[in-house]
Design a protein around this motif. Structure first.
Motif: not given
Length: 533
Positions: A170-177, A34-44
């Motif tokens: 998360v893979l089906s909708n990365p923007s809603s991680a 999932v690292l390649r799909y989620i934005s760094p902001d969401a990860l933080g």
């Protein structure tokens, strides 16, 4: 009794390490997906802000209760102890409400596109912590009566359910991680609570000698008792609470500084946390199971505030031997991570997140973490021993020292982070742990002074393994400079050969240790039976 405790503690360490390896493999693979799909902001937001909320609620509301109720379990008045452990439920509600208000209203707001997800995430994390607190009683019983396989199975269930929920969402909708993260957290919590109560619902149906719980109702608080809680344990809980609160501040200090002061942006926090998870992986794999099991073992055999010369000689012989070898093994492990981590930090980051992570900044951070592992290795076991054997007065002195250390640590973290960025957090942690190690070693020296046992010598690894690691360090450094850029597989193969060589040297030098482990786990008898057959 001490032989049973030692055997069970070694089994618990083994199960714990196997569990942590499986869990971290699952987590590693899911994160790599999932690292390649989620934005760094969401990860933080997920890995720093929300997980910090969860760990703070759980730590403050339950950690001291867990430690105190495992003290000398052979003499427990279980109805009173169950009442005491259930105090964690109202505490979790109060702490959750207070911290949710702080997280939503006093901390810096996330970017607008994550605002609604963040609000939902805060409330879901708080509610999941409250739900999780309802299974403290069966969890205490599982720890006290050494249901080691049950704990492993349910922890695997917990992480498995969370992963199976999180990945598809998360893979089906990365923007809603963040929504996916919140949903996985809630479902996983419900699964582990139902797992504990479901197991003991069937377990108590068959009466068992020496097991004081006859119905599931025995796991719930009782208000018809003359004395509502076990007072000595309640006072011990308060003493430990002060210690554990300070320890939480020291353990999660960098996250608190990041979250409260905003010295790093959410994007920087996301990158730092990814590297931090990799850097602290050895601590979670090995040190935590050893620390928890050793605390339980020492708490049963040592009497708080007494010197070892005043205690049962046979018990102290076994306990001192365990302490010696636990310190020796964790020390060697820390040195091993240092020896190989320096040359393979960049490659690990590349495999984990691609070129985005395998930058000079990420590599420097991970190399610094490999150095910090050595401090973690020593601190975990020495602090576990100290907290299990200190008297109330010594715990109070330790608490006072930790308060002063906390203030110094936060200040140093802030200063170093302003100068060095994320690297400042790691350096501040090394200073913090070095001071804590000194306090614990001072206590250990005093309690063993004048005795025939010298477990502190476990901090001195054997000359053969030190030589093997030094040679491996030099070879892998040269290998990285020659092969990494053009042939990463060759570099990895050289490291694998050096690793096998070092492991072989350690087994050769520590033959006595592995004979003891085999004996306590019953592996030697199993081998003899198979050989005879």
């Amino acid at each position: 009794m001490e032989q049973s405790l030692l055997t069970s503690s070694l089994q618990n360490i083994s199960f714990g390490i196997v569990l942590q390896i499986i869990v971290r493999i699952i987590t590693f693979l899911s994160n790599a997906c999932v690292l390649r799909y989620i934005s760094p902001d969401a990860l933080g937001l997920m890995n720093v802000r929300l997980l910090l909320l969860e760990s703070t609620i759980l730590f403050v509301s339950r950690e001291a209760f867990r430690k105190s109720t495992l003290d000398n379990v052979r003499n427990h008045n279980w109805p009173l102890v169950i009442n005491l452990i259930w105090v964690t439920f109202p505490m979790s509600i109060i702490i959750s409400l207070l911290l949710s208000y702080v997280w939503l209203n006093l901390l810096e707001a996330p970017p607008p596109h994550l605002q609604s997800q963040y609000i939902v995430g805060v409330w879901v994390m708080s509610l999941s912590c409250i739900i999780e607190s309802t299974c403290e009683a069966p969890l205490l019983v599982a720890n006290a009566f050494l249901f080691n396989k049950l704990k492993v199975a349910l922890n695997l269930l917990h992480i498995g359910v969370r992963t199976l929920v999180f990945l598809p969402l998360v893979l089906s909708n990365p923007s809603s991680a963040v929504h996916a993260f919140s949903a996985a957290q809630m479902v996983g919590t419900i699964a582990i609570v139902l797992g504990y109560y479901g197991y003991f619902h069937y377990h108590v149906k068959t009466p068992k000698k020496d097991f004081p719980f006859k119905t599931l109702r025995d796991f719930l608080p009782r208000l018809d008792l003359q004395e509502w809680v076990h007072r000595p344990l309640a006072w011990l809980t308060w003493s430990l609470f002060k210690t554990m609160a300070v320890k939480q501040l020291l353990t999660e200090g960098e996250r608190y500084v990041m979250t409260i002061t905003g010295v790093l942006s959410l994007t920087q926090q996301g990158v730092y946390e990814i590297v931090n998870n990799l850097g602290t992986l050895p601590a979670r794999l090995l040190f935590r199971p050893i620390e928890e099991s050793c605390y339980f073992y020492f708490a049963q055999l040592y009497k708080r505030g007494e010197r070892v010369t005043d205690l049962n000689k046979e018990h102290m012989e076994e306990a001192s031997k365990l302490l010696y070898y636990a310190m020796r093994c964790t020390m060697v492990f820390g040195l091993t991570v240092m020896a190989f981590g320096f040359s393979y930090s960049r490659q690990l980051l590349f495999l984990y997140g691609g070129e985005t992570l395998a930058t000079d900044t990420g590599t420097v951070l991970l190399r610094a973490h490999c150095t910090a592992i050595l401090f973690l290795a020593i601190n975990g076991i020495t602090e576990a021993f100290g907290q299990s054997a200190m008297s109330k007065e010594q715990l109070s002195w330790y608490n006072y020292s930790m308060v002063l250390l906390s203030v110094a640590f936060l200040f140093i973290s802030w200063v170093l982070t302003q100068l060095l960025g994320g690297l400042g957090f790691i350096l501040a942690n090394c200073c913090n742990m070095a001071t804590r190690i000194f306090c614990s070693l001072k206590f250990m020296y005093e309690i063993y002074e004048g005795s025939q046992w010298q477990p502190l010598k476990g901090l001195l690894p054997g000359p053969l393994i030190v030589t093997a690691l030094a040679v491996s360090f030099i070879i892998t450094i040269l290998s990285e400079s020659v092969y990494y850029s053009d042939n990463k597989l060759v570099h990895l193969t050289i490291g694998g050969c050096c690793g096998l060589f070092s492991v072989g040297v350690f087994f050769y030098e520590e033959k006595e240790l592995f004979k003891i482990i085999s004996s306590k786990l019953g592996l030697d008898k199993q081998f003899k039976r198979e050989h005879e057959d």
